[in-house]
Design a protein around this motif. Structure first.
Motif, short mmCIF file in Angstrom:
data_model
loop_
_atom_site.label_atom_id
_atom_site.label_comp_id
_atom_site.label_asym_id
_atom_site.label_seq_id
_atom_site.Cartn_x
_atom_site.Cartn_y
_atom_site.Cartn_z
N ILE A 91 71.34 44.45 100.15
CA ILE A 91 70.30 44.02 100.77
C ILE A 91 69.16 45.36 100.57
O ILE A 91 69.32 46.44 100.91
CB ILE A 91 70.51 43.69 102.47
CG1 ILE A 91 69.18 43.16 103.12
CG2 ILE A 91 70.92 44.82 103.12
CD1 ILE A 91 69.61 42.70 104.54
N ILE A 115 64.13 34.96 93.10
CA ILE A 115 65.24 34.77 92.44
C ILE A 115 66.11 35.98 93.07
O ILE A 115 65.96 37.23 93.28
CB ILE A 115 64.97 35.36 90.99
CG1 ILE A 115 63.80 34.65 90.58
CG2 ILE A 115 66.27 35.47 90.26
CD1 ILE A 115 64.35 33.03 90.31
N THR A 117 69.13 35.53 95.86
CA THR A 117 69.03 35.10 97.33
C THR A 117 69.95 36.22 98.28
O THR A 117 69.43 36.73 99.38
CB THR A 117 69.86 33.92 97.54
OG1 THR A 117 69.40 32.99 96.79
CG2 THR A 117 69.76 33.63 98.85
N TYR A 121 68.05 37.68 103.44
CA TYR A 121 67.19 38.15 104.37
C TYR A 121 65.82 38.11 103.63
O TYR A 121 64.74 37.60 104.52
CB TYR A 121 67.46 39.79 104.45
CG TYR A 121 66.64 40.44 105.40
CD1 TYR A 121 66.22 40.13 106.57
CD2 TYR A 121 65.49 41.39 104.75
CE1 TYR A 121 65.27 40.83 107.56
CE2 TYR A 121 64.56 42.12 105.57
CZ TYR A 121 64.59 41.70 106.93
OH TYR A 121 63.70 42.26 107.80
N ASN A 164 70.97 30.36 87.45
CA ASN A 164 70.41 31.58 86.71
C ASN A 164 68.78 31.72 86.70
O ASN A 164 68.26 30.91 86.17
CB ASN A 164 70.62 31.10 85.12
CG ASN A 164 70.16 32.28 84.20
OD1 ASN A 164 69.72 33.45 84.65
ND2 ASN A 164 70.25 32.29 82.90
N TYR A 166 66.79 33.53 85.40
CA TYR A 166 65.82 33.72 84.37
C TYR A 166 65.15 32.16 83.97
O TYR A 166 64.14 32.27 83.53
CB TYR A 166 66.74 34.16 83.25
CG TYR A 166 67.05 35.62 83.01
CD1 TYR A 166 66.15 36.47 82.65
CD2 TYR A 166 68.19 36.16 83.68
CE1 TYR A 166 66.21 37.67 82.69
CE2 TYR A 166 68.36 37.55 83.52
CZ TYR A 166 67.41 38.31 82.96
OH TYR A 166 67.64 39.60 82.74
N1 SAH Z 1 66.99 39.46 97.96
C1 SAH Z 1 68.28 39.94 98.58
C2 SAH Z 1 68.67 41.08 97.92
C3 SAH Z 1 69.07 40.80 96.52
S1 SAH Z 1 70.21 41.83 95.96
C4 SAH Z 1 68.18 39.91 99.94
O1 SAH Z 1 67.32 39.89 100.77
O2 SAH Z 1 69.47 40.35 100.44
C5 SAH Z 1 70.20 41.07 94.11
C6 SAH Z 1 70.59 39.76 93.92
O3 SAH Z 1 70.11 39.14 92.88
C7 SAH Z 1 72.15 39.64 93.90
O4 SAH Z 1 72.91 38.96 95.00
C8 SAH Z 1 72.59 39.21 92.57
O5 SAH Z 1 73.72 38.58 92.58
C9 SAH Z 1 71.31 38.35 92.15
N2 SAH Z 1 71.14 38.10 90.85
C10 SAH Z 1 71.25 38.86 89.77
N3 SAH Z 1 70.88 38.29 88.66
C11 SAH Z 1 70.67 36.96 89.10
C12 SAH Z 1 70.27 35.98 88.22
N4 SAH Z 1 69.75 35.95 86.71
N5 SAH Z 1 69.74 34.74 88.86
C13 SAH Z 1 69.91 34.68 90.16
N6 SAH Z 1 70.23 35.71 90.89
C14 SAH Z 1 70.65 36.91 90.50
#
Ligand code: SAH
Length: 240
Positions: A91, A115, A117, A121, A164, A166
């Motif tokens: 996080i 992108i 989640t 948070y 995904n 992307y």
């Molecule tokens: N926004 C989050 C923190 C994210 S950590 C919070 O508030 O807690 C980054 C997140 O991106 C991780 O959960 C990871 O699994 C996700 N992630 C990485 N590559 C991704 C992709 N191609 N598509 C979607 N999610 C992705």
């Protein structure tokens, strides 16, 4: 005996009052000490570093960040650093969440895409400000856990999908803003396509050394600004 009886009635009333006080409150998991830590976090980590958007500060004051971290780290949830959330993910530091939210220029009427989640948070912070949040997580178990948590906390305007990032969320595009919370090496083209005109994409870009960037879609093309160096987990997968 009479005294004991009155004591019992008094205690019962107090217990009933404290339970009733919790009913219907969206954030009824909150405790006084966490509310104080949260206030302290907003003052001493966020306002002092220049975040001034009232809606962003209000959202940070409201969202119970400790509910988004593992139970054993709850006491550290309001500290000035990122925290592990399982599945090798983190996080973000509270200030970075605040900064990215402010840079996205969120408004009540907006529909925003996130992108990554993760814990949920950042999605919750956005959901306090904008109309609808769409959020995509690639790690299925993490996404499902966060979706459940967000429901428990009463958020009805967050829509989550496992997938995904992307590729964005074409069925719901265009968006008023997009926030990416994992770092790709290049800016994903689909995300720019899914921005409304004049909308912002807030995204960490790079491998070891990353820059937090704001991309604005304008009628004359793409405007790129580099904000600060950051360290995010890598965005996995690719544009296919
Ligand atoms: N926004 C989050 C923190 C994210 S950590 C919070 O508030 O807690 C980054 C997140 O991106 C991780 O959960 C990871 O699994 C996700 N992630 C990485 N590559 C991704 C992709 N191609 N598509 C979607 N999610 C992705």
């Amino acid at each position: 005996m009479d005294y004991f009886f009155r004591y019992l009635v008094g205690v019962t009333i107090l217990v009933v009052i404290s339970f009733c006080g919790c009913e219907g409150n969206k954030h009824h998991f909150d405790k006084g000490s966490y509310a104080m830590k949260r206030e302290d976090m907003v003052k001493n980590q966020i306002e002092v570093r220049g975040i001034s958007d009232k809606t962003v500060l209000e959202a940070l004051r409201k969202v119970p960040r400790h509910m988004f971290v593992p139970v054993e780290s709850q006491d550290y949830a309001y500290n000035d650093h990122p925290l592990p959330i399982g599945f090798d993910q983190t996080i973000s530091q509270p200030y970075i969440v605040a900064l990215m939210t402010e840079l996205a220029l969120p408004k009540k009427s907006h529909k925003v895409l996130e992108i990554g989640t993760g814990s949920g948070y950042q999605a919750a912070v956005l959901a306090e400000i904008v109309g609808h949040v769409y959020t995509i997580e690639i790690v299925s178990d993490l996404g499902k856990r966060s979706e459940k948590k967000l429901k428990e906390l009463g958020y009805t305007n967050i829509h989550m999908r496992i997938g995904n990032g992307y590729l964005g969320w074409p069925e719901e595009a265009p968006f008023d803003a997009i926030i990416v919370t994992a770092a790709p090496e290049e800016i994903p083209v689909a995300l720019i396509d899914q921005l409304k005109m004049n909308a912002k994409l807030v995204i960490p870009v790079g491998k070891v050394f990353q820059d937090l960037m704001v991309i604005t879609k304008t009628k004359d093309g793409i405007k790129k600004e580099s904000i600060i160096p950051v360290r995010f987990v890598p965005m996995v997968g690719d544009e296919k």
